[in-house]
Scaffold this active site. Sequence first.
Site, PDB file in Angstrom:
ATOM      1  N   LYS A  38     135.224   4.834  18.100  1.00  9.03           N
ATOM      2  CA  LYS A  38     136.809   5.295  18.097  1.00  9.03           C
ATOM      3  C   LYS A  38     137.285   4.392  19.433  1.00  9.03           C
ATOM      4  O   LYS A  38     136.990   4.898  20.609  1.00  9.03           O
ATOM      5  CB  LYS A  38     136.950   6.767  18.365  1.00  9.03           C
ATOM      6  CG  LYS A  38     138.334   7.214  18.535  1.00  9.03           C
ATOM      7  CD  LYS A  38     138.999   7.417  17.488  1.00  9.03           C
ATOM      8  CE  LYS A  38     140.567   8.005  17.834  1.00  9.03           C
ATOM      9  NZ  LYS A  38     141.318   8.159  16.720  1.00  9.03           N
ATOM     10  N   ASP A  56     137.454  13.524  18.230  1.00  5.84           N
ATOM     11  CA  ASP A  56     137.027  12.341  16.872  1.00  5.84           C
ATOM     12  C   ASP A  56     135.733  11.948  17.296  1.00  5.84           C
ATOM     13  O   ASP A  56     135.020  11.514  16.515  1.00  5.84           O
ATOM     14  CB  ASP A  56     138.305  11.436  17.139  1.00  5.84           C
ATOM     15  CG  ASP A  56     139.553  11.954  16.509  1.00  5.84           C
ATOM     16  OD1 ASP A  56     139.696  13.274  16.400  1.00  5.84           O
ATOM     17  OD2 ASP A  56     140.405  10.994  16.305  1.00  5.84           O
ATOM     18  N   GLY A 121     146.066   6.729  15.210  1.00  4.28           N
ATOM     19  CA  GLY A 121     147.745   6.638  14.649  1.00  4.28           C
ATOM     20  C   GLY A 121     147.595   5.975  13.352  1.00  4.28           C
ATOM     21  O   GLY A 121     146.721   6.005  12.561  1.00  4.28           O
TER      22      GLY A 121
HETATM   23  N1  LIG Z   1     139.150  16.847   3.628  1.00  4.75           N
HETATM   24  C1  LIG Z   1     139.231  17.519   4.621  1.00  4.75           C
HETATM   25  N2  LIG Z   1     139.243  18.940   4.448  1.00  4.75           N
HETATM   26  C2  LIG Z   1     139.429  19.862   5.479  1.00  4.75           C
HETATM   27  N3  LIG Z   1     139.833  19.791   6.642  1.00  4.75           N
HETATM   28  C3  LIG Z   1     140.389  18.273   6.576  1.00  4.75           C
HETATM   29  C4  LIG Z   1     140.406  17.439   5.888  1.00  4.75           C
HETATM   30  N4  LIG Z   1     140.713  16.276   6.182  1.00  4.75           N
HETATM   31  C5  LIG Z   1     141.464  16.579   7.449  1.00  4.75           C
HETATM   32  N5  LIG Z   1     141.388  17.562   7.821  1.00  4.75           N
HETATM   33  C6  LIG Z   1     141.536  18.407   8.851  1.00  4.75           C
HETATM   34  O1  LIG Z   1     143.040  18.052   9.117  1.00  4.75           O
HETATM   35  C7  LIG Z   1     143.013  17.522  10.371  1.00  4.75           C
HETATM   36  C8  LIG Z   1     143.503  16.183  10.810  1.00  4.75           C
HETATM   37  O2  LIG Z   1     142.393  15.445  10.336  1.00  4.75           O
HETATM   38  P1  LIG Z   1     141.795  14.218  10.859  1.00  4.75           P
HETATM   39  O3  LIG Z   1     141.496  14.543  12.548  1.00  4.75           O
HETATM   40  O4  LIG Z   1     140.559  13.603  10.341  1.00  4.75           O
HETATM   41  O5  LIG Z   1     143.051  13.206  10.982  1.00  4.75           O
HETATM   42  P2  LIG Z   1     143.030  11.778  11.773  1.00  4.75           P
HETATM   43  O6  LIG Z   1     143.901  10.817  10.931  1.00  4.75           O
HETATM   44  O7  LIG Z   1     141.813  11.401  12.318  1.00  4.75           O
HETATM   45  O8  LIG Z   1     144.130  12.506  13.194  1.00  4.75           O
HETATM   46  P3  LIG Z   1     144.205  11.639  14.395  1.00  4.75           P
HETATM   47  O9  LIG Z   1     145.361  10.713  14.117  1.00  4.75           O
HETATM   48  O10 LIG Z   1     144.513  12.665  15.384  1.00  4.75           O
HETATM   49  O11 LIG Z   1     142.907  10.805  14.693  1.00  4.75           O
HETATM   50  C9  LIG Z   1     141.912  18.009  11.258  1.00  4.75           C
HETATM   51  O12 LIG Z   1     141.956  19.285  11.864  1.00  4.75           O
HETATM   52  C10 LIG Z   1     140.651  17.995  10.239  1.00  4.75           C
HETATM   53  O13 LIG Z   1     139.810  18.818  10.234  1.00  4.75           O
HETATM   54 MG   LIG Z   2     141.151  10.907  14.098  1.00  2.00          MG
END
Ligand SMILES: Nc1ncnc2c1ncn2[C@@H]1O[C@H](COP(=O)(O)OP(=O)(O)OP(=O)(O)O)[C@@H](O)[C@H]1O
Ligand SMILES: [Mg+2]
Length: 252
Positions: A38, A56, A121
Amino acid sequence: MQKGLFITATDTGVGKTVISGAIAAALKRRGINVGVVKPVASGGRVNTSGQPVSEDATFLMAAAGMAEERRQEVNPVCLAAALTPAVAAAECGMTIDVTKLITACRAMLNQSELTVVEGVGGMAAPVWKDYLVADMMLELKLPVILVVKPNLGTINHTVLAAEYARQRSIPLAGIIVNCWDEAAATVLERSNLAYIKLLTGLPVLGKFPSLAGIPAGQASMVALGQAAEQHLAIDHIIGMMKGEDCPCFRQS
Ligand SMILES: Nc1ncnc2c1ncn2[C@@H]1O[C@H](COP(=O)(O)OP(=O)(O)OP(=O)(O)O)[C@@H](O)[C@H]1O
Ligand SMILES: [Mg+2]
């Protein structure tokens, strides 16, 4: 050759970390020495020493089975403010050295069999000044997977992202739909999926379900890897990471 993939999404909070972790956990489960990066995170949780810590990175390290000592290699830059990195850095008087981010990704790629890089993002998020996540993708020359939502609005977001990638010569290798509920999917989700395939022409490499409570514990990472094996085209993704069957930059 550096082997890996870059995970982006149509927006923040769509599931890049969960999908990156799921792929890493599946590779680990197959006995592959998997790396995770990351390169830059914002919205870090401030620890007792006053340092922002990327949740993350914590999740990705747990998925890849990496020890806490490797945090700096996994996440060289973590900012406290929950803002796009360029602004989060400026807010605390920091500059972001993008070379450092690229170097960290390359170091992980060099020492791992296959590496998953999570963006920040979406593709047009500013990392530093006018250097965007897309520029990082172009430098790293890794195949890119776009994570998308299944719900209302996703056709527009996905088509715009795919079109932007085309304009910037970032060949997307495929799409993963996150939080897909096969049993509950109605005409809304099913038609979204059909339109996404039709309008982008990209392969859908999986429909990943919503999993109850995704903590960063090792036990749940095994379940996460199993879910990835079940719901994602892991063989195809591995081939893509190795540079096989992929219209990606590395073959140009
Ligand atoms: N398949 C899933 N099942 C359950 N919860 C999920 C799932 N996908 C995402 N989430 C939940 O949704 C939220 C956002 O997911 P995630 O952190 O993976 O997004 P991201 O795109 O990595 O965000 P960021 O831009 O902040 O890095 C988190 O709280 C995560 O635990
Ligand atoms: Mg993320």
